[in-house]
Design a protein around this motif. Structure first.
Motif, PDB file in Angstrom:
ATOM      1  N   ILE A 113       5.138  -7.417  -7.427  1.00  0.00           N
ATOM      2  CA  ILE A 113       5.907  -7.773  -8.632  1.00  0.00           C
ATOM      3  C   ILE A 113       6.824  -6.612  -9.047  1.00  0.00           C
ATOM      4  N   LYS A 116       9.888  -6.365  -6.313  1.00  0.00           N
ATOM      5  CA  LYS A 116      10.985  -7.347  -6.370  1.00  0.00           C
ATOM      6  C   LYS A 116      12.194  -6.818  -7.162  1.00  0.00           C
ATOM      7  N   PRO A 117      12.032  -6.378  -8.421  1.00  0.00           N
ATOM      8  CA  PRO A 117      13.226  -5.890  -9.140  1.00  0.00           C
ATOM      9  C   PRO A 117      13.731  -4.533  -8.638  1.00  0.00           C
ATOM     10  N   MET A 118      12.843  -3.678  -8.101  1.00  0.00           N
ATOM     11  CA  MET A 118      13.260  -2.313  -7.751  1.00  0.00           C
ATOM     12  C   MET A 118      13.756  -2.194  -6.317  1.00  0.00           C
TER      13      MET A 118
END
Lengths: 256, 67
Positions: A113, A116-118
């Motif tokens: 989790i 995904k954004p990083m």
């Protein structure tokens, strides 16, 4: 010098010790987890690069560190059980394994989790992530082997051997970020140099690490106590205990 | 406090979905393993009781046969 330890090898004494320690570990875990989580989520400053997404660190790093810590302690118990034939140590292997498996699962999921954004990907097959996934399979293997035999003692021995052999994976996980090219960042606090994190971010992290450690300790006490009475099921002290506990349960039900 | 309002806190600088889903999964899994560990005791006690009753029945049956 170590003679005072001897009585704790006795099943009944070890059982009582589990329940004596349980309230301390439980309360310490609730307090440190609550304070650490609120501090980390609401009061710690945001990261200059990752913004608020870095707050996942307060759950990812403790579960990851303790997935390895739990495995190491499980392997030490397995070794003690194999070498000195201490039954309680064999039982502790099976008490620790499910909790360690849950921590490993959580480290993998929170890592995905966070990734995904990083990183732009839930999962990459690099050394750190793959070796941590292997750790999960080792835990599941230990649990499965323990239950795979009709005779509990045989199962415990087989599971102990796997636990001891599998400990080679722990340093591989730890050094994977140095040995191989990886997206995963290097160690922040588990190194000999000064931690590379600002202190107002570090304190809540140390609190949640302590919190997950106390949860592990409390659950190990609970699960080990069950293994001890199951193993001693035919002994008089367990017979007396079962009578006492079951009658108090039925009485409290009747009074309701 | 790092956030100016509750909605800021929930938004987590647009990372809310990631941060809060992590929190939910972590505490959900912890709750599950805690409940499982607590429930284990009554399960174990009942299993031992059953085992003892079975052993007792076998013993009595053997005694009757030998008489």
């Amino acid at each position: 010098m170590w003679k005072w330890l001897h009585p704790y090898a006795k099943a009944e004494v070890a059982y009582q010790l589990c329940y004596k320690l349980l309230p301390y570990f439980s309360w310490l875990s609730v307090i440190t987890l609550a304070v650490g989580s609120v501090w980390g989520l609401a009061f710690a400053p945001a990261d200059y690069q990752q913004g608020d997404s870095f707050r996942i660190i307060y759950f990812h790093v403790p579960t990851a560190i303790l997935s390895m810590g739990a495995y190491t302690s499980m392997a030490i118990c397995a070794l003690i059980g194999m070498v000195w034939q201490i039954r309680n140590a064999e039982l502790a292997v099976y008490a620790i394994a499910p909790v360690g498996a849950v921590y490993t699962f959580l480290a993998l999921v929170t890592g995905a989790i966070w990734g995904k954004p990083m990183w732009g990907a839930w999962w990459v097959w690099d050394a750190r992530l793959t070796s941590e996934l292997i750790l999960l399979f080792l835990y599941l293997g230990v649990i499965a082997l323990y239950n795979a035999f009709e005779d509990r003692r045989t199962g415990a021995r087989a599971a102990s051997i796997l636990a001891i052999v599998g400990v080679i994976n722990v340093p591989i996980i730890h050094y994977s970020v140095e040995w191989w090219n990886t997206l995963h960042q290097g160690a922040t606090i588990t190194k000999f140099a000064k931690p590379s994190i600002s202190t107002d971010m570090l304190w809540p992290l140390l609190l949640t690490i302590a919190g997950f450690m106390f949860v592990l300790a409390a659950l190990t006490c609970l699960r080990l106590a069950n293994q001890i009475i199951l193993n001693d099921a035919r002994r008089p002290w367990v017979k007396a205990l079962v009578e006492r506990e079951l009658s108090s349960v039925s009485m409290s039900k009747a009074s309701k | 406090m790092q956030f100016n309002s509750l909605s800021d806190f929930i938004a987590m600088g647009d990372y809310g979905a990631y941060v809060w889903s992590s929190v939910a999964i972590v505490f959900g899994a912890l709750a599950w393993i805690v409940v499982d560990s607590v429930m284990l005791k009554s399960k174990t006690l009942k299993a031992i009781k059953q085992e003892q009753e079975r052993a007792e029945k076998i013993r009595q049956a053997k005694q009757q046969n030998s008489v």
